[in-house]
Design an enzyme around this catalytic site. Sequence first.
Site, PDB file in Angstrom:
ATOM      1  CB  CYS A 184      13.586   8.756   7.677  1.00 25.21           C
ATOM      2  SG  CYS A 184      14.535   7.454   6.866  1.00 25.21           S
TER       3      CYS A 184
ATOM      4  CE  LYS B  51      -3.190   2.942   2.414  1.00 23.69           C
ATOM      5  NZ  LYS B  51      -2.276   4.095   2.132  1.00 23.69           N
TER       6      LYS B  51
ATOM      7  CD  GLU C 183      11.474  12.776  10.781  1.00 25.79           C
ATOM      8  OE1 GLU C 183      12.233  12.186  10.005  1.00 25.79           O
ATOM      9  OE2 GLU C 183      10.463  12.241  11.276  1.00 25.79           O
TER      10      GLU C 183
END
Length: 467
Positions: free
Chosen positions: A272, A165, A369
Amino acid sequence: MPNCRPRRWPGAGGGRFAVVDPATGEAFDDSPDQRPDELDGVVGRAEEAWRGWRADPAARAAALLAAADAVESAAPGLAPLLTREQGKPLAESYAELARTAARLRYFARAAPGPRPIRDGRPVHSEIRWRPLGPVAAIVPWNFPLQLASAKFAPALAAGNTVVLKPSPFTPLATRLLVSVVSAALPEDVLTTVTGREPLGARLASHPGIRHVTFTGSVPTGRAVAEGAAASLARVTLELGGNDAAILLDDVDVERIAERLFWAAFRNCGQVCMAVKRVYAPARLHSRVVEALAHYAKSVVVGAGLNPDTRLGPVNNAPQLARIEHCTAQAVSDGARAVCGGHRLDRPGYFFAPTILTGVPPSSAVVTEEQFGPVLPVLPYGHLDEAVEAANSTRFGLGGSVWGTDLDRAEAVAGRLECGTAWINHHAELSLAQPFAGIKESGVGVAGGPWGLYGNLRPFVVHRPLEG
Protein backbone atom coordinates in the site's frame (compact mmCIF):
# COMPACT_ATOMS: atom_id res chain seq x y z
CA MET A 1 -8.75 -12.69 -19.56
CA PRO A 2 -7.76 -14.91 -16.62
CA ASN A 3 -10.48 -16.31 -14.47
CA CYS A 4 -11.36 -13.67 -11.86
CA ARG A 5 -12.67 -16.05 -9.16
CA PRO A 6 -10.95 -18.76 -7.13
CA ARG A 7 -11.55 -21.94 -9.06
CA ARG A 8 -13.24 -24.96 -7.56
CA TRP A 9 -11.39 -28.23 -7.87
CA PRO A 10 -12.01 -31.80 -6.74
CA GLY A 11 -12.41 -31.76 -2.99
CA ALA A 12 -13.34 -28.05 -2.87
CA GLY A 13 -17.10 -28.56 -2.85
CA GLY A 14 -19.41 -28.82 0.12
CA GLY A 15 -18.69 -25.56 1.86
CA ARG A 16 -15.08 -25.14 0.80
CA PHE A 17 -13.30 -23.04 -1.80
CA ALA A 18 -10.06 -23.55 -3.68
CA VAL A 19 -6.81 -21.76 -2.87
CA VAL A 20 -4.58 -21.09 -5.88
CA ASP A 21 -0.79 -21.00 -6.03
CA PRO A 22 -0.07 -17.77 -7.98
CA ALA A 23 3.21 -19.23 -9.24
CA THR A 24 1.30 -21.91 -11.17
CA GLY A 25 -2.24 -20.56 -11.47
CA GLU A 26 -3.46 -23.92 -10.16
CA ALA A 27 -5.36 -24.82 -7.00
CA PHE A 28 -3.27 -26.65 -4.42
CA ASP A 29 -5.54 -26.73 -1.37
CA ASP A 30 -8.89 -25.52 -0.09
CA SER A 31 -10.36 -23.68 2.86
CA PRO A 32 -13.72 -23.63 4.66
CA ASP A 33 -16.30 -21.40 3.00
CA GLN A 34 -18.13 -20.40 6.15
CA ARG A 35 -21.68 -19.13 5.98
CA PRO A 36 -22.58 -15.66 7.25
CA ASP A 37 -25.16 -17.22 9.58
CA GLU A 38 -22.30 -18.93 11.45
CA LEU A 39 -21.07 -15.56 12.69
CA ASP A 40 -23.60 -15.32 15.51
CA GLY A 41 -21.98 -18.24 17.29
CA VAL A 42 -18.42 -17.06 16.64
CA VAL A 43 -19.06 -13.51 17.84
CA GLY A 44 -21.09 -14.78 20.80
CA ARG A 45 -18.19 -16.96 21.94
CA ALA A 46 -15.81 -14.02 21.50
CA GLU A 47 -18.11 -11.96 23.75
CA GLU A 48 -18.04 -14.67 26.43
CA ALA A 49 -14.25 -15.02 26.23
CA TRP A 50 -13.87 -11.25 26.56
CA ARG A 51 -15.24 -11.29 30.11
CA GLY A 52 -12.24 -13.19 31.41
CA TRP A 53 -9.61 -11.91 28.98
CA ARG A 54 -10.16 -8.25 29.85
CA ALA A 55 -9.76 -8.84 33.59
CA ASP A 56 -6.03 -9.63 33.94
CA PRO A 57 -3.49 -7.40 32.11
CA ALA A 58 -0.51 -9.34 33.46
CA ALA A 59 -1.89 -12.64 32.17
CA ARG A 60 -2.56 -11.03 28.79
CA ALA A 61 1.01 -9.80 28.51
CA ALA A 62 2.41 -13.21 29.42
CA ALA A 63 0.15 -14.93 26.90
CA LEU A 64 1.16 -12.59 24.08
CA LEU A 65 4.85 -13.11 24.83
CA ALA A 66 4.29 -16.87 24.73
CA ALA A 67 2.45 -16.45 21.44
CA ALA A 68 5.42 -14.57 19.98
CA ASP A 69 7.73 -17.44 20.89
CA ALA A 70 5.28 -19.91 19.33
CA VAL A 71 5.17 -17.93 16.06
CA GLU A 72 8.94 -18.02 15.80
CA SER A 73 8.99 -21.76 16.47
CA ALA A 74 6.31 -22.35 13.82
CA ALA A 75 8.01 -20.23 11.15
CA PRO A 76 9.51 -23.18 9.21
CA GLY A 77 6.00 -24.47 8.59
CA LEU A 78 4.27 -21.13 8.17
CA ALA A 79 6.68 -19.39 5.80
CA PRO A 80 6.51 -21.89 2.90
CA LEU A 81 2.72 -22.00 3.15
CA LEU A 82 2.56 -18.20 3.03
CA THR A 83 4.79 -18.16 -0.04
CA ARG A 84 2.73 -20.90 -1.69
CA GLU A 85 -0.56 -19.00 -1.44
CA GLN A 86 0.70 -15.38 -1.61
CA GLY A 87 3.62 -15.72 -4.02
CA LYS A 88 6.33 -13.67 -2.29
CA PRO A 89 9.90 -14.98 -2.01
CA LEU A 90 10.46 -17.29 0.94
CA ALA A 91 12.89 -14.89 2.63
CA GLU A 92 10.15 -12.24 2.64
CA SER A 93 7.70 -14.71 4.19
CA TYR A 94 10.17 -15.36 7.01
CA ALA A 95 10.57 -11.61 7.43
CA GLU A 96 6.79 -11.23 7.68
CA LEU A 97 6.69 -13.82 10.45
CA ALA A 98 9.55 -12.13 12.30
CA ARG A 99 7.60 -8.89 12.15
CA THR A 100 4.53 -10.69 13.47
CA ALA A 101 6.40 -12.03 16.48
CA ALA A 102 8.03 -8.65 17.12
CA ARG A 103 4.66 -6.93 17.07
CA LEU A 104 3.22 -9.36 19.62
CA ARG A 105 6.17 -8.63 21.92
CA TYR A 106 5.86 -4.87 21.43
CA PHE A 107 2.20 -4.72 22.35
CA ALA A 108 2.55 -7.22 25.19
CA ARG A 109 4.64 -4.56 26.93
CA ALA A 110 2.64 -1.51 25.82
CA ALA A 111 -0.53 -1.65 27.92
CA PRO A 112 -1.17 1.77 29.54
CA GLY A 113 -1.70 2.25 33.25
CA PRO A 114 -3.94 4.72 35.07
CA ARG A 115 -3.07 8.38 34.64
CA PRO A 116 -3.93 11.12 37.15
CA ILE A 117 -5.57 14.37 36.08
CA ARG A 118 -3.96 17.34 37.81
CA ASP A 119 -6.15 20.38 37.28
CA GLY A 120 -6.00 22.15 40.66
CA ARG A 121 -9.33 20.89 41.97
CA PRO A 122 -9.56 19.31 45.45
CA VAL A 123 -10.33 15.86 44.05
CA HIS A 124 -8.27 12.94 42.89
CA SER A 125 -9.18 12.30 39.23
CA GLU A 126 -7.79 9.36 37.31
CA ILE A 127 -8.07 8.15 33.73
CA ARG A 128 -8.29 4.40 33.37
CA TRP A 129 -8.57 2.47 30.14
CA ARG A 130 -11.14 -0.13 29.24
CA PRO A 131 -11.31 -2.45 26.22
CA LEU A 132 -14.12 -2.18 23.69
CA GLY A 133 -15.25 -5.79 23.29
CA PRO A 134 -15.09 -8.14 20.29
CA VAL A 135 -13.07 -6.69 17.40
CA ALA A 136 -13.47 -7.65 13.73
CA ALA A 137 -10.17 -7.66 11.82
CA ILE A 138 -10.50 -7.91 8.03
CA VAL A 139 -7.19 -8.46 6.27
CA PRO A 140 -6.05 -8.31 2.60
CA TRP A 141 -3.84 -10.69 0.66
CA ASN A 142 -0.60 -8.73 0.21
CA PHE A 143 0.78 -9.12 3.77
CA PRO A 144 -1.78 -11.46 5.31
CA LEU A 145 0.13 -12.38 8.48
CA GLN A 146 1.84 -9.08 9.14
CA LEU A 147 -1.38 -7.10 8.70
CA ALA A 148 -3.33 -9.64 10.74
CA SER A 149 -0.93 -9.16 13.64
CA ALA A 150 -1.04 -5.39 13.19
CA LYS A 151 -4.72 -5.68 14.02
CA PHE A 152 -4.95 -8.49 16.57
CA ALA A 153 -1.81 -7.73 18.62
CA PRO A 154 -2.91 -4.27 19.86
CA ALA A 155 -6.54 -5.37 20.16
CA LEU A 156 -5.62 -8.37 22.32
CA ALA A 157 -3.12 -6.39 24.39
CA ALA A 158 -5.87 -3.86 25.13
CA GLY A 159 -8.09 -6.64 26.48
CA ASN A 160 -10.39 -7.17 23.50
CA THR A 161 -11.14 -10.42 21.73
CA VAL A 162 -10.72 -10.70 17.97
CA VAL A 163 -12.54 -12.37 15.10
CA LEU A 164 -10.18 -12.36 12.13
CA LYS A 165 -11.21 -12.72 8.50
CA PRO A 166 -8.41 -13.14 5.93
CA SER A 167 -8.73 -12.63 2.19
CA PRO A 168 -10.11 -15.68 0.35
CA PHE A 169 -6.91 -15.57 -1.72
CA THR A 170 -4.71 -16.17 1.35
CA PRO A 171 -6.64 -18.03 4.05
CA LEU A 172 -4.35 -20.96 4.77
CA ALA A 173 -1.33 -19.39 6.43
CA THR A 174 -3.66 -17.12 8.41
CA ARG A 175 -5.62 -20.09 9.73
CA LEU A 176 -2.37 -21.78 10.73
CA LEU A 177 -1.05 -18.59 12.36
CA VAL A 178 -4.25 -18.21 14.38
CA SER A 179 -4.01 -21.82 15.56
CA VAL A 180 -0.41 -21.20 16.67
CA VAL A 181 -1.20 -17.95 18.48
CA SER A 182 -4.46 -19.28 19.96
CA ALA A 183 -2.64 -22.15 21.62
CA ALA A 184 -1.10 -19.56 23.97
CA LEU A 185 -4.45 -17.85 24.66
CA PRO A 186 -7.71 -18.78 26.36
CA GLU A 187 -10.30 -20.36 24.08
CA ASP A 188 -12.16 -18.03 21.67
CA VAL A 189 -10.01 -15.00 22.47
CA LEU A 190 -8.69 -15.09 18.88
CA THR A 191 -10.68 -16.88 16.17
CA THR A 192 -10.69 -16.84 12.40
CA VAL A 193 -13.45 -17.19 9.84
CA THR A 194 -12.77 -17.86 6.16
CA GLY A 195 -15.03 -17.50 3.19
CA ARG A 196 -16.17 -15.38 0.33
CA GLU A 197 -18.56 -12.48 0.38
CA PRO A 198 -20.87 -11.59 1.98
CA LEU A 199 -18.98 -13.04 4.96
CA GLY A 200 -16.79 -9.96 5.48
CA ALA A 201 -19.68 -7.55 5.07
CA ARG A 202 -21.76 -9.47 7.60
CA LEU A 203 -18.88 -9.54 10.07
CA ALA A 204 -18.33 -5.77 9.77
CA SER A 205 -22.01 -5.09 10.39
CA HIS A 206 -22.54 -7.68 13.13
CA PRO A 207 -24.17 -6.03 16.17
CA GLY A 208 -21.83 -7.84 18.58
CA ILE A 209 -18.70 -6.28 17.06
CA ARG A 210 -17.48 -3.09 18.78
CA HIS A 211 -14.53 -2.18 16.55
CA VAL A 212 -13.91 -2.98 12.89
CA THR A 213 -10.36 -2.67 11.62
CA PHE A 214 -9.99 -3.13 7.87
CA THR A 215 -7.25 -2.89 5.25
CA GLY A 216 -8.22 -2.90 1.59
CA SER A 217 -9.73 -0.86 -1.22
CA VAL A 218 -11.57 2.44 -0.90
CA PRO A 219 -14.93 1.10 -2.18
CA THR A 220 -14.84 -1.85 0.22
CA GLY A 221 -13.71 0.42 3.04
CA ARG A 222 -16.73 2.64 2.48
CA ALA A 223 -18.99 -0.40 2.60
CA VAL A 224 -17.32 -1.56 5.83
CA ALA A 225 -17.85 1.86 7.42
CA GLU A 226 -21.50 1.87 6.37
CA GLY A 227 -22.02 -1.60 7.83
CA ALA A 228 -20.30 -0.73 11.11
CA ALA A 229 -22.38 2.45 11.43
CA ALA A 230 -25.52 0.39 12.01
CA SER A 231 -24.26 -0.57 15.49
CA LEU A 232 -22.08 2.55 15.93
CA ALA A 233 -18.97 0.37 16.08
CA ARG A 234 -15.62 2.12 15.91
CA VAL A 235 -13.79 1.80 12.58
CA THR A 236 -10.12 1.91 11.59
CA LEU A 237 -9.64 1.87 7.81
CA GLU A 238 -6.36 1.67 5.90
CA LEU A 239 -7.39 2.09 2.27
CA GLY A 240 -4.24 2.16 0.22
CA GLY A 241 -2.15 4.85 -1.37
CA ASN A 242 -0.54 6.30 -4.45
CA ASP A 243 2.79 7.34 -2.96
CA ALA A 244 5.04 9.68 -4.90
CA ALA A 245 8.82 9.88 -4.77
CA ILE A 246 10.28 13.28 -5.65
CA LEU A 247 13.90 13.30 -6.76
CA LEU A 248 15.68 16.63 -6.22
CA ASP A 249 18.16 18.05 -8.69
CA ASP A 250 21.13 17.20 -6.45
CA VAL A 251 20.21 13.51 -6.16
CA ASP A 252 22.91 10.91 -6.75
CA VAL A 253 20.96 8.74 -9.19
CA GLU A 254 23.29 5.76 -9.21
CA ARG A 255 23.55 5.74 -5.43
CA ILE A 256 19.82 5.69 -4.74
CA ALA A 257 18.58 3.71 -7.76
CA GLU A 258 18.53 0.28 -6.11
CA ARG A 259 16.78 1.57 -2.97
CA LEU A 260 14.25 3.42 -5.11
CA PHE A 261 13.62 0.35 -7.24
CA TRP A 262 12.85 -1.87 -4.25
CA ALA A 263 10.74 0.85 -2.66
CA ALA A 264 8.48 0.43 -5.69
CA PHE A 265 8.80 -3.27 -6.50
CA ARG A 266 9.05 -5.11 -3.17
CA ASN A 267 6.36 -7.81 -2.91
CA CYS A 268 5.83 -7.37 -6.66
CA GLY A 269 4.65 -3.80 -6.05
CA GLN A 270 1.78 -5.06 -3.92
CA VAL A 271 2.43 -2.73 -0.99
CA CYS A 272 0.00 0.00 0.00
CA MET A 273 2.84 2.41 0.78
CA ALA A 274 5.13 1.45 -2.11
CA VAL A 275 6.44 4.15 -4.42
CA LYS A 276 3.91 4.23 -7.24
CA ARG A 277 5.06 7.40 -9.05
CA VAL A 278 8.51 8.92 -9.49
CA TYR A 279 9.02 12.61 -10.30
CA ALA A 280 12.53 13.34 -11.61
CA PRO A 281 14.11 16.63 -12.72
CA ALA A 282 13.93 16.88 -16.52
CA ARG A 283 17.72 16.95 -16.90
CA LEU A 284 18.06 13.72 -14.87
CA HIS A 285 14.95 11.96 -16.16
CA SER A 286 16.66 9.71 -18.73
CA ARG A 287 19.34 8.67 -16.21
CA VAL A 288 16.69 7.78 -13.64
CA VAL A 289 14.74 5.75 -16.17
CA GLU A 290 17.88 3.94 -17.32
CA ALA A 291 18.99 3.16 -13.77
CA LEU A 292 15.57 1.80 -12.73
CA ALA A 293 15.25 -0.18 -15.97
CA HIS A 294 18.62 -1.81 -15.27
CA TYR A 295 17.26 -3.36 -12.07
CA ALA A 296 13.92 -4.21 -13.66
CA LYS A 297 15.64 -6.12 -16.46
CA SER A 298 18.10 -7.94 -14.21
CA VAL A 299 15.91 -8.97 -11.27
CA VAL A 300 15.10 -12.68 -11.09
CA VAL A 301 11.33 -13.20 -11.40
CA GLY A 302 9.98 -16.59 -10.43
CA ALA A 303 8.23 -18.82 -7.92
CA GLY A 304 8.76 -17.68 -4.36
CA LEU A 305 10.02 -21.10 -3.26
CA ASN A 306 12.92 -20.85 -5.73
CA PRO A 307 15.90 -19.56 -3.67
CA ASP A 308 17.09 -17.38 -6.58
CA THR A 309 13.80 -15.50 -6.90
CA ARG A 310 13.75 -11.84 -5.92
CA LEU A 311 10.34 -10.96 -7.38
CA GLY A 312 7.39 -13.34 -7.24
CA PRO A 313 4.10 -13.40 -9.13
CA VAL A 314 1.12 -11.11 -8.77
CA ASN A 315 -1.09 -12.72 -6.14
CA ASN A 316 -4.28 -13.37 -8.07
CA ALA A 317 -5.93 -13.38 -11.47
CA PRO A 318 -8.17 -10.31 -10.99
CA GLN A 319 -5.19 -8.21 -9.89
CA LEU A 320 -3.09 -9.45 -12.82
CA ALA A 321 -5.90 -8.49 -15.19
CA ARG A 322 -6.08 -5.03 -13.60
CA ILE A 323 -2.33 -4.49 -13.99
CA GLU A 324 -2.45 -5.61 -17.61
CA HIS A 325 -5.32 -3.22 -18.28
CA CYS A 326 -3.79 -0.14 -16.65
CA THR A 327 -0.43 -0.75 -18.38
CA ALA A 328 -2.08 -1.19 -21.78
CA GLN A 329 -4.14 1.93 -21.17
CA ALA A 330 -1.01 3.93 -20.33
CA VAL A 331 0.65 2.80 -23.57
CA SER A 332 -2.51 3.69 -25.44
CA ASP A 333 -2.34 7.12 -23.82
CA GLY A 334 1.16 7.61 -25.24
CA ALA A 335 3.48 6.03 -22.67
CA ARG A 336 6.39 3.80 -23.59
CA ALA A 337 7.44 0.69 -21.68
CA VAL A 338 11.22 0.96 -21.45
CA CYS A 339 11.15 -2.59 -20.14
CA GLY A 340 8.38 -5.05 -19.37
CA GLY A 341 4.84 -3.97 -20.12
CA HIS A 342 3.40 -7.47 -20.45
CA ARG A 343 2.68 -10.66 -18.54
CA LEU A 344 5.33 -13.34 -18.83
CA ASP A 345 4.71 -16.31 -21.09
CA ARG A 346 4.67 -18.98 -18.41
CA PRO A 347 2.17 -20.57 -16.05
CA GLY A 348 1.10 -18.46 -13.12
CA TYR A 349 0.36 -14.79 -12.61
CA PHE A 350 3.69 -13.28 -13.62
CA PHE A 351 4.03 -9.75 -14.98
CA ALA A 352 7.35 -8.40 -16.22
CA PRO A 353 8.80 -5.58 -14.06
CA THR A 354 7.82 -2.47 -15.98
CA ILE A 355 9.25 1.05 -16.18
CA LEU A 356 7.08 3.53 -18.05
CA THR A 357 8.14 6.86 -19.52
CA GLY A 358 6.23 9.48 -21.48
CA VAL A 359 3.16 8.85 -19.34
CA PRO A 360 0.50 11.59 -19.46
CA PRO A 361 -0.16 12.86 -15.92
CA SER A 362 -3.85 12.09 -16.40
CA SER A 363 -3.24 8.41 -17.14
CA ALA A 364 -4.77 5.98 -14.63
CA VAL A 365 -1.35 4.43 -13.92
CA VAL A 366 -0.44 7.84 -12.42
CA THR A 367 -3.72 8.90 -10.83
CA GLU A 368 -4.75 5.52 -9.37
CA GLU A 369 -3.06 2.81 -7.31
CA GLN A 370 -1.79 0.21 -9.79
CA PHE A 371 -0.64 -2.16 -7.01
CA GLY A 372 1.73 -4.18 -9.12
CA PRO A 373 5.21 -4.24 -10.70
CA VAL A 374 4.66 -1.14 -12.84
CA LEU A 375 6.30 2.24 -12.22
CA PRO A 376 5.79 5.49 -14.18
CA VAL A 377 8.68 7.99 -14.14
CA LEU A 378 7.61 11.55 -14.90
CA PRO A 379 9.85 14.58 -15.57
CA TYR A 380 9.35 17.98 -13.99
CA GLY A 381 10.76 21.42 -14.74
CA HIS A 382 10.28 23.25 -11.44
CA LEU A 383 10.19 21.72 -7.98
CA ASP A 384 6.86 23.37 -7.17
CA GLU A 385 5.37 21.46 -10.12
CA ALA A 386 6.58 18.17 -8.68
CA VAL A 387 5.16 18.90 -5.23
CA GLU A 388 1.83 19.94 -6.73
CA ALA A 389 1.72 16.79 -8.87
CA ALA A 390 2.63 14.58 -5.92
CA ASN A 391 -0.24 16.07 -3.90
CA SER A 392 -2.80 16.00 -6.73
CA THR A 393 -4.28 12.64 -5.79
CA ARG A 394 -7.23 11.45 -3.76
CA PHE A 395 -4.81 9.36 -1.68
CA GLY A 396 -2.50 10.53 1.09
CA LEU A 397 -0.71 7.58 2.66
CA GLY A 398 3.01 8.23 2.21
CA GLY A 399 5.62 9.99 0.12
CA SER A 400 9.36 10.49 -0.09
CA VAL A 401 12.01 12.99 -1.16
CA TRP A 402 15.43 11.96 -2.44
CA GLY A 403 18.47 14.25 -2.53
CA THR A 404 21.91 15.07 -1.15
CA ASP A 405 20.99 18.21 0.83
CA LEU A 406 19.04 16.65 3.69
CA ASP A 407 17.76 19.96 5.08
CA ARG A 408 16.33 20.90 1.70
CA ALA A 409 14.87 17.41 1.27
CA GLU A 410 13.20 17.63 4.68
CA ALA A 411 11.71 21.02 3.80
CA VAL A 412 10.20 19.54 0.64
CA ALA A 413 8.96 16.48 2.56
CA GLY A 414 7.11 18.85 4.89
CA ARG A 415 5.05 20.04 1.92
CA LEU A 416 3.73 16.58 1.06
CA GLU A 417 0.08 15.86 1.85
CA CYS A 418 0.36 12.42 3.41
CA GLY A 419 0.59 10.60 6.71
CA THR A 420 4.28 9.60 6.54
CA ALA A 421 7.17 11.15 4.61
CA TRP A 422 10.61 9.59 4.20
CA ILE A 423 13.91 11.08 3.04
CA ASN A 424 16.18 8.92 0.86
CA HIS A 425 14.19 5.79 1.65
CA HIS A 426 10.55 4.74 1.59
CA ALA A 427 8.04 2.38 3.21
CA GLU A 428 10.07 1.68 6.33
CA LEU A 429 8.03 1.69 9.54
CA SER A 430 8.85 1.35 13.21
CA LEU A 431 6.54 -0.62 15.47
CA ALA A 432 6.48 2.43 17.74
CA GLN A 433 5.26 4.97 15.18
CA PRO A 434 1.73 5.92 14.16
CA PHE A 435 0.64 4.83 10.70
CA ALA A 436 -2.23 6.74 9.17
CA GLY A 437 -3.25 8.33 5.91
CA ILE A 438 -5.24 11.38 4.93
CA LYS A 439 -7.85 11.96 2.22
CA GLU A 440 -9.13 8.58 0.96
CA SER A 441 -6.19 6.64 2.39
CA GLY A 442 -8.06 5.91 5.57
CA VAL A 443 -9.65 6.68 8.89
CA GLY A 444 -8.03 6.21 12.30
CA VAL A 445 -4.48 5.33 13.31
CA ALA A 446 -2.57 2.06 13.51
CA GLY A 447 0.83 1.42 15.05
CA GLY A 448 2.52 2.30 18.30
CA PRO A 449 0.60 3.62 21.31
CA TRP A 450 -1.91 5.22 18.95
CA GLY A 451 -2.89 1.83 17.61
CA LEU A 452 -3.29 0.53 21.14
CA TYR A 453 -5.48 3.45 22.28
CA GLY A 454 -7.63 2.91 19.21
CA ASN A 455 -8.72 -0.32 20.89
CA LEU A 456 -9.50 1.30 24.25
CA ARG A 457 -11.94 3.81 25.70
CA PRO A 458 -11.22 6.16 28.59
CA PHE A 459 -12.96 5.65 31.93
CA VAL A 460 -12.60 8.51 34.42
CA VAL A 461 -12.98 8.14 38.19
CA HIS A 462 -13.29 11.20 40.49
CA ARG A 463 -12.66 10.73 44.22
CA PRO A 464 -12.71 13.45 46.88
CA LEU A 465 -9.49 13.93 48.82
CA GLU A 466 -11.45 13.72 52.04
CA GLY A 467 -14.61 11.84 52.93
